[in-house]
Design an enzyme around this catalytic site. Structure first.
Site, PDB file in Angstrom:
ATOM      1  N   HIS A 163      -3.541  -5.267   1.149  1.00  0.00           N
ATOM      2  CA  HIS A 163      -2.870  -5.643   2.398  1.00  0.00           C
ATOM      3  C   HIS A 163      -2.981  -7.150   2.612  1.00  0.00           C
ATOM      4  O   HIS A 163      -3.955  -7.631   3.206  1.00  0.00           O
ATOM      5  CB  HIS A 163      -3.503  -4.917   3.585  1.00  0.00           C
ATOM      6  CG  HIS A 163      -3.150  -3.479   3.684  1.00  0.00           C
ATOM      7  ND1 HIS A 163      -2.183  -3.003   4.557  1.00  0.00           N
ATOM      8  CD2 HIS A 163      -3.633  -2.400   3.028  1.00  0.00           C
ATOM      9  CE1 HIS A 163      -2.092  -1.686   4.434  1.00  0.00           C
ATOM     10  NE2 HIS A 163      -2.952  -1.299   3.510  1.00  0.00           N
ATOM     11  N   CYS A 203       0.836  -1.205   0.000  1.00  0.00           N
ATOM     12  CA  CYS A 203       0.000   0.000   0.000  1.00  0.00           C
ATOM     13  C   CYS A 203       0.876   1.264   0.000  1.00  0.00           C
ATOM     14  O   CYS A 203       1.452   1.596  -1.025  1.00  0.00           O
ATOM     15  CB  CYS A 203      -0.975  -0.024   1.177  1.00  0.00           C
ATOM     16  SG  CYS A 203      -2.354   1.141   1.011  1.00  0.00           S
ATOM     17  N   GLU A 223      -1.476  -8.898   4.702  1.00  0.00           N
ATOM     18  CA  GLU A 223      -1.406  -9.202   6.137  1.00  0.00           C
ATOM     19  C   GLU A 223      -2.755  -9.042   6.838  1.00  0.00           C
ATOM     20  O   GLU A 223      -2.928  -9.509   7.977  1.00  0.00           O
ATOM     21  CB  GLU A 223      -0.342  -8.325   6.817  1.00  0.00           C
ATOM     22  CG  GLU A 223      -0.778  -6.927   7.198  1.00  0.00           C
ATOM     23  CD  GLU A 223      -0.816  -5.930   6.044  1.00  0.00           C
ATOM     24  OE1 GLU A 223      -1.050  -4.737   6.323  1.00  0.00           O
ATOM     25  OE2 GLU A 223      -0.605  -6.336   4.883  1.00  0.00           O
TER      26      GLU A 223
END
Length: 211
Positions: free
Chosen positions: A186, A99, A188
């Site tokens: 993202h 990002c 994660e």
């Protein structure tokens, strides 16, 4: 050579009293365990130019530029990440930008960013289209938490698109020569690591080529 990965951190304040801090979202802990199970990793504080000496001492040989505040809002972090990118390029260490981190890489190589439609990109999911098939698919759904993006005309000339959204904004890019990968979503923040994320990340951290 075993990976020793440094993760950059965002600036944040304590909730109940004044104390500036550097922070890393807890989402990164299971992500690193699942995706880089054999690696050693640590957060990198915003030390500016001193960060290079710091990571040399730790033996860092790979870098993840994490998400967070917009580029330009935290000059100390901007300076830090530029210094770390240069260090990694000089030493042939792989870089993953997530990002904001992807946007920083684009800035570093001479690109720009511009605003994107908030209703399509802020705290929502949307479809992206891969330039070639990965794990048997060319279209996937990803999360999105950004108000700034990279259009085709804003992409640095040294970076090659991997994926775009329906408006042709760049959602992922790479540079094989320097083992660079940028993802606008993202990975994660997903409850379970996406197989495509895993394949893309390990392709570049392993020194592979997307083409």
């Amino acid at each position: 050579m075993s990976l020793k990965i440094g993760l950059t951190m965002r600036s944040c304040d304590a909730v109940e009293y004044v104390e500036p801090r550097h922070g890393l979202a807890l989402d990164w802990i299971p992500f690193m365990k699942n995706v880089f199970s054999e690696a050693v990793w640590t957060g990198i504080p915003n030390l500016g130019k001193d960060a290079v000496r710091h990571i040399r001492g730790l033996g860092i040989n790979a870098l993840i530029l994490t998400g967070g505040e917009d580029f330009g809002k935290n000059p100390a972090r901007d300076e830090l990440e530029f210094e770390l990118i240069k260090f990694c390029l000089d030493n042939s260490h792989p870089i993953l930008g997530i990002c904001r981190g992807m946007q920083v890489l684009n800035f570093y190589f001479g690109g720009r960013i511009s605003s994107v439609a908030r209703e399509k990109h802020v705290a929502t999911n949307h479809k992206i289209f891969l330039k070639r098939e990965i794990c048997g698919v060319t279209k996937i759904e990803v999360n999105s938490f950004h108000a700034n993006g990279i259009s085709r005309c804003d992409l640095a000339s040294d970076l090659i698109p991997i994926a775009v959204d329906e408006d042709e904004n760049i959602e992922a890019f790479y540079q094989a020569e320097n083992k660079i990968l940028g993802l606008m979503w993202h990975p994660e923040r997903t409850s379970k690591s996406n197989r495509i994320d895993y394949e893309l990340i390990h392709l570049f951290f392993g020194g592979g080529n997307y083409e």
